[in-house]
Design an enzyme around this catalytic site. Structure first.
Site, PDB file in Angstrom:
ATOM      1  N   LYS A   3       0.871  -1.185   0.000  1.00  0.00           N
ATOM      2  CA  LYS A   3       0.000   0.000   0.000  1.00  0.00           C
ATOM      3  C   LYS A   3       0.896   1.220   0.000  1.00  0.00           C
ATOM      4  CE  LYS A   3      -4.160  -0.125   0.950  1.00  0.00           C
ATOM      5  NZ  LYS A   3      -5.393  -0.357   0.227  1.00  0.00           N
TER       6      LYS A   3
HETATM    7  N1  GLU Z   1      -7.163  -0.304  -3.016  1.00  0.00           N
HETATM    8  C1  GLU Z   1      -7.934  -1.488  -3.182  1.00  0.00           C
HETATM    9  C2  GLU Z   1      -8.036  -2.304  -1.909  1.00  0.00           C
HETATM   10  O1  GLU Z   1      -7.835  -1.799  -0.844  1.00  0.00           O
HETATM   11  C3  GLU Z   1      -7.547  -2.327  -4.366  1.00  0.00           C
HETATM   12  C4  GLU Z   1      -6.136  -2.681  -4.504  1.00  0.00           C
HETATM   13  C5  GLU Z   1      -5.794  -3.246  -5.885  1.00  0.00           C
HETATM   14  O2  GLU Z   1      -6.652  -3.385  -6.728  1.00  0.00           O
HETATM   15  O3  GLU Z   1      -4.615  -3.508  -6.034  1.00  0.00           O
HETATM   16  O4  GLU Z   1      -8.395  -3.442  -1.943  1.00  0.00           O
END
Ligand code: GLU
Length: 431
Positions: free
Chosen positions: A120
């Protein structure tokens, strides 16, 4: 998670924020480890991120001045495949938050059995205070700063709070220009015109709806006799509410950052634009029901409560007052560890984020596959495959719940942890 959820902040989440995402993630991991026959060395490894990149990003503001902004990319684990996870633009982004959220991505990908690990990233900035040109410059320069850490087989960012398909398009373009070739696979959640998948934006909300449908069925509640309150009307909340409405559930409350609207007779959610189309349209819809606060929404006497705005909204302070029979987590980390214990004591099932909103990263995986194959899937195919993959994950988690007398969260962690631990044990740690 999709664009602009930063806008959906629920009132009071800051004052009552008792835990960081990292603390919650670590406690959840420790708790789940007790239910899995895991090598203690692997468990120790998983408590730490593999790498955390911190970068300083100079941003030229439209007035000519330069501001230096901090950005992060936390990479938790990649034993099953490249790191994967969103990139958020939010004034409260921090190192620990990124690490905690990256850990959740590791479990989310594993529970869905995707060949990805967890990451993240974030930039400490309020995107509402940036012009479009400033956002573009910031995204391009941040991409340059983390360029060596990302890539289609290394780490693949996606939209999260405060970022959207356009942000991903800039990121892909900046990366591709520097690498001297077009590399769509470096991000997911980009516009379909440049290799994005149909159905990606709606996917987290769609998976929340699918899981709500399954959990209602599990507890013998016909959807057309089910009342639902949804906090947040960004892409997760709005899409979940619309699908559940279409499938016969009664949506009695929805909210945006300024408050909520409640109507016991049901709200026609199709008539309210989602945040991406018109920010704060829920409270602006004066003809719809009565206005209540975001706190009141969380405490409504409904069958299902879907917190789909920001983290840490269900806390030690309000968990005893929640009157929903079931909770399905649309946001990442809406329930603190302490609140979770209260819900367990009160026998209120909580379907965890790592399962419920995992449709986002699952369709990201489809997007990545479409990129590798240079062939776009139809929306119908995305919907069909997502339904199948969500049901498969749901069934694995359900088997742990039924077999081990575990909470839904613990069961989802057990499924994920077993897969991640098995991969670590097979590869070895190389200390
Ligand atoms: N930000 C999204 C989550 O928290 C998706 C992450 C992604 O698709 O890589 O699941």
């Amino acid at each position: 998670m999709s664009a602009n959820l930063a806008e959906e902040a629920s009132d009071g989440s800051e004052e009552s924020e008792p835990e960081t995402a990292l603390e919650t993630a670590k406690r959840q991991l420790a708790r789940a480890s007790a239910h899995v026959d895991i090598d203690p060395n692997v468990a120790e490894r998983l408590e730490h991120p593999m790498k955390v990149h911190e970068v300083s990003v100079p941003l030229r503001r439209d007035d000519g001045s330069v501001e230096v902004i901090t950005g992060y990319r936390a990479q938790h684990d990649s034993v099953r495949g490249p790191y994967k996870g969103g990139l958020r633009y939010h004034p409260e982004v921090g190192r620990d938050e990124c690490v905690g959220l990256a850990m959740w991505m590791t479990w989310k990908c594993a529970v869905m059995n995707l060949p990805f690990g967890g990451a993240k990233g974030g930039i400490v900035v309020d995107p509402k205070k940036l012009s479009t040109a400033e956002k573009e410059r910031l995204t391009r320069r941040f991409t340059q700063e983390i360029r060596s850490a990302i890539g289609p087989t290394k780490d693949i960012p996606a939209p999260d709070m405060g970022t959207d398909p356009q942000t991903m398009a800039w990121l892909m373009d900046a990366y591709s220009m520097q690498e001297d070739e077009t590399i769509p696979g470096v991000v997911t959640g980009k516009p379909p015109a440049i290799g994005g998948s149909y159905g990606r934006e709606e996917a987290p909300g769609r998976s929340v709806a699918i899981v709500t449908r399954e959990v209602c069925d599990y507890y013998d509640r016909p959807l057309d006799e089910t009342t639902v309150a949804v906090q947040g009307f960004g892409s997760v909340g709005a899409n979940a509410a619309r699908l559940l409405h279409e499938w016969g559930a009664k949506i009695v409350a929805v909210s945006d950052v300024n408050g909520a609207r409640y109507d016991a007779a049901g709200i026609d959610v199709e008539k309210i634009p989602s945040h991406d189309t018109e920010p704060e349209a829920v409270t602006a819809a004066t003809g719809v029901g009565t206005k209540i606060s975001n706190e009141e929404l969380l405490e409504l006497d409904v069958d299902v409560l879907i917190p789909a705005a920001v983290g840490n909204v269900l806390t030690e302070e309000n968990a005893a007052d929640v009157r929903a029979d079931l909770i399905v987590e649309g946001a990442n980390g809406p329930t603190t560890f302490a609140a979770d214990a209260i819900f367990q004591e009160r026998d209120i099932p909580v379907i965890p984020d790592i399962l419920a909103n995992a449709g986002g990263v699952t369709v990201s995986y489809y997007e990545w596959l479409q990129g590798v194959n240079r062939r776009q899937w139809s929306l119908e195919r995305v919907h069909e495959e997502l339904d199948e993959d969500m049901i498969a994950a749901w069934e694995s988690v359900k088997a742990e719940v039924n077999g081990g007398d575990l909470s839904w969260r613990d069961a989802a962690y057990v499924v994920a942890l077993k897969r991640v631990a098995e991969a670590h044990e097979a590869r070895g740690i190389w200390p």
